[in-house]
Design a protein around this motif. Structure first.
Motif, PDB file in Angstrom:
ATOM      1  N   ALA A  17       3.670  -6.480  -0.888  1.00 29.51           N
ATOM      2  CA  ALA A  17       4.376  -7.521  -1.630  1.00 29.51           C
ATOM      3  C   ALA A  17       3.411  -8.538  -2.222  1.00 29.51           C
ATOM      4  O   ALA A  17       3.703  -9.151  -3.268  1.00 29.51           O
ATOM      5  CB  ALA A  17       5.379  -8.222  -0.719  1.00 29.51           C
ATOM      6  N   ALA A  18       2.266  -8.715  -1.581  1.00 31.00           N
ATOM      7  CA  ALA A  18       1.244  -9.645  -2.078  1.00 31.00           C
ATOM      8  C   ALA A  18       0.247  -8.953  -3.001  1.00 31.00           C
ATOM      9  O   ALA A  18      -0.775  -9.545  -3.346  1.00 31.00           O
ATOM     10  CB  ALA A  18       0.512 -10.275  -0.899  1.00 31.00           C
ATOM     11  N   ASP A  19       0.551  -7.706  -3.388  1.00 35.78           N
ATOM     12  CA  ASP A  19      -0.321  -6.917  -4.263  1.00 35.78           C
ATOM     13  C   ASP A  19      -1.689  -6.669  -3.635  1.00 35.78           C
ATOM     14  O   ASP A  19      -2.705  -6.629  -4.324  1.00 35.78           O
ATOM     15  CB  ASP A  19      -0.477  -7.569  -5.632  1.00 35.78           C
ATOM     16  N   GLU A  20      -1.708  -6.521  -2.319  1.00 38.78           N
ATOM     17  CA  GLU A  20      -2.944  -6.181  -1.621  1.00 38.78           C
ATOM     18  C   GLU A  20      -3.059  -4.668  -1.480  1.00 38.78           C
ATOM     19  O   GLU A  20      -2.050  -3.959  -1.379  1.00 38.78           O
ATOM     20  CB  GLU A  20      -2.954  -6.805  -0.222  1.00 38.78           C
ATOM     21  N   ALA A  21      -4.293  -4.175  -1.466  1.00 38.41           N
ATOM     22  CA  ALA A  21      -4.535  -2.785  -1.097  1.00 38.41           C
ATOM     23  C   ALA A  21      -4.329  -2.658   0.412  1.00 38.41           C
ATOM     24  O   ALA A  21      -4.729  -3.550   1.172  1.00 38.41           O
ATOM     25  CB  ALA A  21      -5.945  -2.367  -1.476  1.00 38.41           C
ATOM     26  N   VAL A  22      -3.707  -1.560   0.834  1.00 34.36           N
ATOM     27  CA  VAL A  22      -3.408  -1.361   2.252  1.00 34.36           C
ATOM     28  C   VAL A  22      -3.876   0.028   2.667  1.00 34.36           C
ATOM     29  O   VAL A  22      -3.619   1.017   1.971  1.00 34.36           O
ATOM     30  CB  VAL A  22      -1.896  -1.500   2.547  1.00 34.36           C
ATOM     31  N   ALA A  23      -4.569   0.106   3.805  1.00 35.47           N
ATOM     32  CA  ALA A  23      -4.977   1.390   4.378  1.00 35.47           C
ATOM     33  C   ALA A  23      -4.490   1.463   5.814  1.00 35.47           C
ATOM     34  O   ALA A  23      -4.482   0.456   6.531  1.00 35.47           O
ATOM     35  CB  ALA A  23      -6.488   1.572   4.328  1.00 35.47           C
ATOM     36  N   VAL A  24      -4.087   2.659   6.229  1.00 36.55           N
ATOM     37  CA  VAL A  24      -3.606   2.881   7.590  1.00 36.55           C
ATOM     38  C   VAL A  24      -4.390   4.027   8.207  1.00 36.55           C
ATOM     39  O   VAL A  24      -4.442   5.130   7.651  1.00 36.55           O
ATOM     40  CB  VAL A  24      -2.097   3.214   7.603  1.00 36.55           C
ATOM     41  N   ALA A  25      -4.993   3.757   9.371  1.00 37.45           N
ATOM     42  CA  ALA A  25      -5.767   4.768  10.092  1.00 37.45           C
ATOM     43  C   ALA A  25      -5.229   4.858  11.511  1.00 37.45           C
ATOM     44  O   ALA A  25      -5.691   4.142  12.410  1.00 37.45           O
ATOM     45  CB  ALA A  25      -7.258   4.412  10.086  1.00 37.45           C
ATOM     46  N   VAL A  26      -4.220   5.711  11.701  1.00 37.41           N
ATOM     47  CA  VAL A  26      -3.627   5.933  13.014  1.00 37.41           C
ATOM     48  C   VAL A  26      -3.437   7.436  13.192  1.00 37.41           C
ATOM     49  O   VAL A  26      -3.575   8.204  12.252  1.00 37.41           O
ATOM     50  CB  VAL A  26      -2.277   5.193  13.180  1.00 37.41           C
ATOM     51  N   ILE A  27      -3.121   7.844  14.412  1.00 36.98           N
ATOM     52  CA  ILE A  27      -2.957   9.270  14.689  1.00 36.98           C
ATOM     53  C   ILE A  27      -1.468   9.609  14.765  1.00 36.98           C
ATOM     54  O   ILE A  27      -0.610   8.732  14.775  1.00 36.98           O
ATOM     55  CB  ILE A  27      -3.683   9.684  15.989  1.00 36.98           C
ATOM     56  N   GLN A  28      -1.198  10.906  14.819  1.00 38.58           N
ATOM     57  CA  GLN A  28       0.181  11.369  14.991  1.00 38.58           C
ATOM     58  C   GLN A  28       0.624  11.150  16.441  1.00 38.58           C
ATOM     59  O   GLN A  28      -0.203  11.181  17.346  1.00 38.58           O
ATOM     60  CB  GLN A  28       0.280  12.863  14.647  1.00 38.58           C
ATOM     61  N   PRO A  29       1.920  10.901  16.687  1.00 39.55           N
ATOM     62  CA  PRO A  29       3.029  10.926  15.721  1.00 39.55           C
ATOM     63  C   PRO A  29       3.229   9.621  14.972  1.00 39.55           C
ATOM     64  O   PRO A  29       4.143   9.497  14.158  1.00 39.55           O
ATOM     65  CB  PRO A  29       4.230  11.221  16.619  1.00 39.55           C
ATOM     66  N   ARG A  30       2.372   8.624  15.224  1.00 40.77           N
ATOM     67  CA  ARG A  30       2.604   7.317  14.629  1.00 40.77           C
ATOM     68  C   ARG A  30       2.413   7.327  13.113  1.00 40.77           C
ATOM     69  O   ARG A  30       3.144   6.646  12.384  1.00 40.77           O
ATOM     70  CB  ARG A  30       1.706   6.278  15.305  1.00 40.77           C
ATOM     71  N   ALA A  31       1.433   8.092  12.629  1.00 43.13           N
ATOM     72  CA  ALA A  31       1.216   8.154  11.182  1.00 43.13           C
ATOM     73  C   ALA A  31       2.471   8.695  10.484  1.00 43.13           C
ATOM     74  O   ALA A  31       2.942   8.121   9.493  1.00 43.13           O
ATOM     75  CB  ALA A  31       0.011   9.028  10.864  1.00 43.13           C
ATOM     76  N   GLY A  32       3.044   9.786  11.016  1.00 48.09           N
ATOM     77  CA  GLY A  32       4.229  10.379  10.408  1.00 48.09           C
ATOM     78  C   GLY A  32       5.433   9.472  10.485  1.00 48.09           C
ATOM     79  O   GLY A  32       6.203   9.348   9.521  1.00 48.09           O
ATOM     80  N   ALA A  33       5.615   8.814  11.617  1.00 44.31           N
ATOM     81  CA  ALA A  33       6.765   7.938  11.782  1.00 44.31           C
ATOM     82  C   ALA A  33       6.671   6.721  10.856  1.00 44.31           C
ATOM     83  O   ALA A  33       7.678   6.281  10.280  1.00 44.31           O
ATOM     84  CB  ALA A  33       6.868   7.482  13.238  1.00 44.31           C
TER      85      ALA A  33
END
Length: 311
Positions: free
Chosen positions: A33-49
């Motif tokens: 919403a703030a027009d920031e770039a966002v990256a997510v580095a987590v493992i499954q099953p959390r990435a899929g959920a």
């Protein structure tokens, strides 16, 4: 303009998958919403959920395979550094999960070092990194350690401040804890300049039942560290090798001193002269541990290997 004025490194204590998704999705959407770039580095099953919860918003997120990148915790900081540099002048935030249930004690120690060193690596860089920890699957010692490496901990509705890591905390990542001793059946060899062929022969002997590509993979990492001992570690060293489950464990000791807590985490430049050995070994090894004092340095490497008959 960046949303924060300095590196903000928060730990998120959550209880189970549903709590994880609700709280990390809110963090991601605030960034988008703030027009920031966002990256997510987590493992499954959390990435899929989390992807499922974000729906179309997931397409605006950079997804990093933490199980692959973070298998060796020393590879995580360079991955974040590369991604943050790619954002240019755009504001950015990330979610990074270096510790998950199933990590063994050696991995947990290096993950804790990683979490501490993040504060050094990104000192003065204005961005937010949220590190989730599952209180339902991680032990109390792991949760307690979070408070020593994260200036802020989000626990339920509370935001708890903790002392920022100090230079002594960064230096301590090279001092301990002490590595467990090698088993009695381990094979040892002293080497000096001009004797690295003997090191390679010993590695091939210990891995005599392992396919050649895997042997060559291990040899590259080991040769780089042994070469460092000859060039920077007093001109000689001792290598100790043993097999442990599906891994080759290699320990190299010399009389040199490592003083940079981020050694091995600096991505080499194209015109760099030397300084690539620890970096190369970190890219190959599942785990690399450095312990260095005034009397010498021990580098212990864990490399995944499978015998030709193991299927």
């Amino acid at each position: 303009m960046n949303a924060v004025s300095e590196f903000r490194h928060d730990a998120l204590l959550y209880a189970g998958l549903g709590d994880f998704v609700a709280r990390t999705a809110r963090f991601v959407r605030e960034g988008l919403a703030a027009d920031e770039a966002v990256a997510v580095a987590v493992i499954q099953p959390r990435a899929g959920a989390l992807r499922e919860e974000l729906a179309a918003d997931a397409n605006e997120v950079t997804w990093i395979d933490m199980e692959r990148v973070g298998r060796n915790p020393a590879r995580i900081i360079p991955t974040w550094q590369q991604w943050t540099r790619e954002q240019g002048t755009r504001s950015f935030r990330g979610i990074g999960e270096p510790i998950w249930a199933g990590r063994d004690e050696a991995e947990l120690v290096e993950c804790r070092h990683h979490e501490t060193l993040l504060n050094l690596a990104f000192e003065g860089v204005p961005w937010q990194l949220l590190c989730p920890y599952d209180t339902t699957t991680l032990g109390p010692d792991t949760i307690e350690a979070v408070r020593h490496s994260h200036p802020q901990v989000l626990d339920g509705a509370a935001r708890i401040d903790h002392p920022h890591p100090r230079p002594d905390d960064y230096a301590a990542t090279l001092l301990g804890p002490a590595l467990p001793p090698a088993p009695a059946h381990a094979q040892r060899l002293a080497f000096a300049s001009g004797e690295l062929a003997g090191v390679r022969t010993l590695v091939r002997t210990v891995l005599s039942d392992v396919p050649r590509p895997q042997v060559n993979h291990a040899l590259l990492a080991i040769s780089e560290i042994a070469g460092n001992s000859v060039v920077h570690g007093g001109g000689s060293g001792t290598i100790t090798l043993w097999r442990q489950d599906t891994h080759l464990i290699c320990e190299i000791r010399d009389t040199g001193r490592v003083v940079d807590p981020l050694a091995g985490r600096h991505r080499p430049t194209a015109d760099q002269d030397g300084g690539r050995g620890l970096w190369i070994a970190n890219q190959i090894c599942d785990l690399l541990q450095i312990r260095s004092t005034e009397t010498g340095t021990t580098t212990r490497m864990r490399v995944n290997v499978h015998s030709a008959t193991s299927g």
